[in-house]
Design an enzyme around this catalytic site. Structure first.
Site, PDB file in Angstrom:
ATOM      1  CB  SER A  66     -13.106  30.487  77.713  1.00  0.00           C
ATOM      2  OG  SER A  66     -13.003  31.192  77.006  1.00  0.00           O
ATOM      3  CE1 TYR A  92     -11.575  29.587  72.250  1.00  0.00           C
ATOM      4  CE2 TYR A  92     -13.338  31.180  73.486  1.00  0.00           C
ATOM      5  CZ  TYR A  92     -11.704  30.148  72.688  1.00  0.00           C
ATOM      6  OH  TYR A  92     -10.699  30.768  74.250  1.00  0.00           O
ATOM      7  CE  LYS A 135     -10.793  26.718  74.524  1.00  0.00           C
ATOM      8  NZ  LYS A 135      -9.307  26.092  74.793  1.00  0.00           N
TER       9      LYS A 135
HETATM   10  N1  LIG Z   1      -6.782  34.492  75.100  1.00  0.00           N
HETATM   11  C1  LIG Z   1      -7.566  34.785  75.867  1.00  0.00           C
HETATM   12  O1  LIG Z   1      -7.753  35.607  76.397  1.00  0.00           O
HETATM   13  C2  LIG Z   1      -7.884  33.527  76.238  1.00  0.00           C
HETATM   14  C3  LIG Z   1      -9.545  33.289  76.954  1.00  0.00           C
HETATM   15  C4  LIG Z   1     -10.012  31.822  77.345  1.00  0.00           C
HETATM   16  C5  LIG Z   1      -9.003  31.183  77.307  1.00  0.00           C
HETATM   17  N2  LIG Z   1      -8.213  31.224  75.945  1.00  0.00           N
HETATM   18  C6  LIG Z   1      -7.104  30.561  75.769  1.00  0.00           C
HETATM   19  O2  LIG Z   1      -6.268  30.188  76.075  1.00  0.00           O
HETATM   20  C7  LIG Z   1      -5.218  29.208  75.194  1.00  0.00           C
HETATM   21  C8  LIG Z   1      -4.188  30.442  74.616  1.00  0.00           C
HETATM   22  O3  LIG Z   1      -4.584  31.589  73.765  1.00  0.00           O
HETATM   23  P1  LIG Z   1      -3.613  32.250  73.713  1.00  0.00           P
HETATM   24  O4  LIG Z   1      -4.591  33.605  73.877  1.00  0.00           O
HETATM   25  O5  LIG Z   1      -2.403  31.884  73.927  1.00  0.00           O
HETATM   26  O6  LIG Z   1      -3.527  32.244  71.969  1.00  0.00           O
HETATM   27  P2  LIG Z   1      -3.035  32.230  71.197  1.00  0.00           P
HETATM   28  O7  LIG Z   1      -3.547  31.949  69.671  1.00  0.00           O
HETATM   29  O8  LIG Z   1      -1.553  33.346  70.975  1.00  0.00           O
HETATM   30  O9  LIG Z   1      -1.536  30.354  70.933  1.00  0.00           O
HETATM   31  C9  LIG Z   1      -2.095  29.190  70.969  1.00  0.00           C
HETATM   32  C10 LIG Z   1      -1.472  28.641  70.219  1.00  0.00           C
HETATM   33  O10 LIG Z   1      -0.974  27.504  69.961  1.00  0.00           O
HETATM   34  C11 LIG Z   1      -1.054  27.229  68.894  1.00  0.00           C
HETATM   35  N3  LIG Z   1      -1.758  26.335  67.652  1.00  0.00           N
HETATM   36  C12 LIG Z   1      -3.215  26.276  67.580  1.00  0.00           C
HETATM   37  N4  LIG Z   1      -3.287  25.531  67.337  1.00  0.00           N
HETATM   38  C13 LIG Z   1      -2.658  23.843  67.485  1.00  0.00           C
HETATM   39  C14 LIG Z   1      -2.513  22.435  67.125  1.00  0.00           C
HETATM   40  N5  LIG Z   1      -3.670  22.188  66.509  1.00  0.00           N
HETATM   41  N6  LIG Z   1      -1.040  21.881  67.134  1.00  0.00           N
HETATM   42  C15 LIG Z   1       0.015  22.601  67.990  1.00  0.00           C
HETATM   43  N7  LIG Z   1      -0.225  23.905  68.093  1.00  0.00           N
HETATM   44  C16 LIG Z   1      -1.346  24.747  67.519  1.00  0.00           C
HETATM   45  C17 LIG Z   1      -0.520  27.961  67.479  1.00  0.00           C
HETATM   46  O11 LIG Z   1       0.873  28.099  67.026  1.00  0.00           O
HETATM   47  C18 LIG Z   1      -0.666  28.975  69.403  1.00  0.00           C
HETATM   48  O12 LIG Z   1       1.541  29.145  69.783  1.00  0.00           O
HETATM   49  C19 LIG Z   1      -6.285  28.765  73.958  1.00  0.00           C
HETATM   50  O13 LIG Z   1      -6.783  27.160  74.123  1.00  0.00           O
HETATM   51  C20 LIG Z   1      -7.556  29.357  74.572  1.00  0.00           C
HETATM   52  O14 LIG Z   1      -8.361  29.083  73.775  1.00  0.00           O
HETATM   53  C21 LIG Z   1      -7.818  32.629  75.965  1.00  0.00           C
END
Ligand SMILES: NC(=O)c1ccc[n+]([C@@H]2O[C@H](COP(=O)([O-])OP(=O)(O)OC[C@H]3O[C@@H](n4cnc5c(N)ncnc54)[C@H](O)[C@@H]3O)[C@@H](O)[C@H]2O)c1
Length: 327
Positions: A117, A141, A145
């Site tokens: 991120s 957070y 990362k």
């Molecule tokens: N959404 C954003 O703007 C953004 C920006 C930068 C980075 N990210 C990263 O992208 C990734 C996905 O984000 P997202 O927005 O789709 O979030 P989200 O919460 O929709 O998706 C995360 C998924 O991981 C699953 N999960 C969480 N912990 C788990 C575990 N220990 N074991 C198995 N499954 C698990 C959840 O059920 C969910 O389906 C994350 O790593 C997040 O940090 C997101």
């Protein structure tokens, strides 16, 4: 190749799963469904309900499905929650990654892609953030990362795993309404939420050192982000793809909060003026990616603009919230 996508039932993961299957890759998903929804996934796609903290399950899944590459998105992602409960964030985001990497190394898997991120940078005072901009996360957070990236690179070196860390900037939009983000944690759904409550959108600070005084960010359409994962996965399968690569995934273009709210007003047909509140402590005036390295190393560039993000996110909001405020 068979790819395991952890967190594949989540907002971004489901887009990645779709982009990779549409491109002909064999894919299965592991998700603990704490935030994910199986309905986001095509019915034929194998879904294992389980956690990245469960090493025995991971070893079994990697062996049974003969997995040859991993895309690791599973993580907690709420900044405020990470401040309130940092041990949970370190345990799940870093501990879950360590457990997964152990299983990956034991299975002899040589390709690993990690969801990082822009939060790793903190609030650098630069025009464009390059991958060489020093990392100084400002919340747990972002720390998880950055620690995750260190761990991925160290495990890659120790076990001969080629790795890619993608540093996403501000993700928005949906490839189709059913894949939309249903949470209200990012600015686009937050503005929708205010409008459907019949309240004006809020701007925190219009006295920042930016052209219109509001914060400037780099918004990236989730469908573009999914294509970046596909490009990174393809790079990992090239014969000379050894070592590690860490790249920004953004558009390299700044959009101010006021500009974004104007576009959302046009898309929703509710262009009521925003109310201005005091600046929030710790908000960087500007955070925009330099997107050159992704173009050079992955042959990938974002194609979709802010209007497409707002329009597609609004269609998703209407589907999931039916014009009602979020939960
Ligand atoms: N959404 C954003 O703007 C953004 C920006 C930068 C980075 N990210 C990263 O992208 C990734 C996905 O984000 P997202 O927005 O789709 O979030 P989200 O919460 O929709 O998706 C995360 C998924 O991981 C699953 N999960 C969480 N912990 C788990 C575990 N220990 N074991 C198995 N499954 C698990 C959840 O059920 C969910 O389906 C994350 O790593 C997040 O940090 C997101």
């Amino acid at each position: 190749m068979t790819w395991l996508i952890t967190g594949g039932a989540g907002y971004i993961g489901a887009h990645v799963a779709r982009a990779m299957t549409d491109a002909g890759e064999r894919v299965l998903v592991l998700d603990d469904l704490s935030a994910g929804r199986p309905a986001r996934l095509p019915a034929h796609l194998p879904l294992v309900e389980g956690s990245s903290l469960d090493g025995d399950l991971l070893k079994r899944v990697l062996a049974e499905h003969a997995v040859t590459g991993v895309v690791h998105l599973a993580a907690r992602k709420q900044v405020g929650e990470s401040v309130a409960d940092p041990t949970r964030y370190y345990r799940e985001n870093v501990g879950g990654l360590a457990t997964l990497l152990e299983a990956v190394a034991e299975a002899g898997i040589r390709r690993f892609l990690f969801s990082s991120s822009a939060a790793v940078y903190g609030n650098p005072d630069v025009d464009l953030i390059t991958e060489d901009t020093p990392c100084a996360p400002v919340n747990p957070y972002g720390e998880t990362k950055l620690a995750g990236e260190w761990l991925v690179r160290a495990a890659g070196r120790a076990h001969g795993i080629s790795t890619v860390c993608l540093r996403y900037f501000n993700v928005a939009g949906a490839a189709s309404p059913e894949l939309a983000d249903t949470g209200v944690f990012n600015i686009v759904p937050m503005v929708f939420d205010r409008l459907t409550r019949d309240e004006a959108p809020r701007i925190f600070g219009d006295d920042h050192p930016t052209p219109d005084g509001t914060c400037v960010r780099d918004y990236i359409h989730v469908a573009d982000l999914a294509e970046a994962h596909l490009a990174a996965a393809r790079r990992l399968t090239e014969p000379d793809a050894s070592g590690d690569l860490t790249v920004n995934i953004g558009r390299g273009e700044g959009v101010s909060v006021r500009e974004l709210i104007t576009v959302i007003g046009e898309v929703t047909g509710d262009a009521r003026p925003a109310v201005v509140r005091a600046r929030r402590p710790g908000d960087a005036p500007r955070a925009v990616a330099c997107a050159a390295l992704a173009a050079e190393k992955l042959g990938w560039t974002a194609r979709r603009g802010v209007r497409e993000m707002a329009e597609s996110a609004w269609q998703g909001w209407l589907l999931h919230h039916g014009g009602r405020p979020g939960d």
